[in-house]
Design a protein around this motif. Structure first.
Motif, PDB file in Angstrom:
ATOM      1  N   ASN A  85       6.125 -13.719  13.464  1.00  0.00           N
ATOM      2  CA  ASN A  85       4.965 -12.840  13.312  1.00  0.00           C
ATOM      3  C   ASN A  85       4.369 -12.536  14.689  1.00  0.00           C
ATOM      4  O   ASN A  85       3.205 -12.810  14.951  1.00  0.00           O
ATOM      5  CB  ASN A  85       3.919 -13.459  12.383  1.00  0.00           C
ATOM      6  N   TYR A  90       1.349  -9.063  10.348  1.00  0.00           N
ATOM      7  CA  TYR A  90       1.741  -9.329   8.960  1.00  0.00           C
ATOM      8  C   TYR A  90       0.860 -10.446   8.410  1.00  0.00           C
ATOM      9  O   TYR A  90       0.695 -11.489   9.046  1.00  0.00           O
ATOM     10  CB  TYR A  90       3.213  -9.733   8.870  1.00  0.00           C
ATOM     11  N   PHE A  97       1.438  -5.576   5.885  1.00  0.00           N
ATOM     12  CA  PHE A  97       1.551  -5.350   7.321  1.00  0.00           C
ATOM     13  C   PHE A  97       0.544  -4.273   7.688  1.00  0.00           C
ATOM     14  O   PHE A  97       0.528  -3.191   7.093  1.00  0.00           O
ATOM     15  CB  PHE A  97       2.962  -4.891   7.686  1.00  0.00           C
ATOM     16  N   SER A 162       3.267  -2.332   2.408  1.00  0.00           N
ATOM     17  CA  SER A 162       3.606  -3.498   1.579  1.00  0.00           C
ATOM     18  C   SER A 162       4.738  -3.118   0.636  1.00  0.00           C
ATOM     19  O   SER A 162       5.087  -1.952   0.492  1.00  0.00           O
ATOM     20  CB  SER A 162       2.381  -3.986   0.790  1.00  0.00           C
TER      21      SER A 162
END
Length: 184
Positions: A85, A90, A97, A162
């Protein structure tokens, strides 16, 4: 038309200036001084050395923590185990995100099902569907099935991406299903 000639003249002038500076350099100190002067002239003309700028790295990879079963249409598919990440864009709790800056982003997701199960998904940006993934484990007999999709999006800062279920979310294999993305 005059702008075109002025632009071509500026480029030609810059090239001639560099060439003459480099040819006239007699020692390494003299060369460095003249090179620095050339860079100064280029910066004043609006040119930049792109290789010297640091690039913002945004990248993530997550997978399902557990199997997901009977997900209702347009519910978020949860990818809660984060393995990368960079940039912290995220959110594993929401599986969303959020673009930290404007640019082009690439996203890939893979869904694996159990034999006899289907799991359809869609990638959404700000709630709008832009890509789909259909995995049908019903026709493969006793085989596990998997499908992947990739999409490249132009995003603005704070746009949200998403993965949602699309119609059928019967059963997805947790450790074998993943979601990842990065800024180009």
């Amino acid at each position: 038309m005059s702008f075109l000639y002025a632009s071509m003249f500026a480029k030609l002038y810059g090239a001639v200036l560099l060439f003459s500076l480099l040819l006239g350099a007699s020692g390494s100190d003299d060369f460095i001084t003249k090179y620095e002067k050339y860079n100064s002239v280029c910066r004043r003309m609006g040119y930049q050395d792109k290789r010297c700028e640091e690039r913002e790295v945004i990248a993530f990879h997550a997978r399902m923590s557990t199997d997901q079963k009977n997900i209702k249409n347009r519910n978020v598919v949860v990818f809660g185990t984060v393995t990368l990440n960079t940039g912290k864009a995220y959110n594993p709790t929401t599986s969303k995100f959020t673009a930290p800056s404007r640019g082009h982003y690439s996203f890939t997701w893979t869904i694996a099902t159990y034999p006899g199960a289907m799991f359809n998904t869609q990638l959404v940006i700000n709630g709008k569907s832009v890509s789909y993934n259909h995995v049908n484990g019903r026709v493969g007999g006793n085989n596990y099935e998997a499908g992947s999709s990739t999409v490249i999006l132009k995003m603005e800062k704070n746009d949200v991406v998403s993965i949602l279920s699309a119609d059928t979310g019967e059963s997805a294999r947790g450790l074998w299903s993943s979601f990842s993305g990065f800024k180009l």
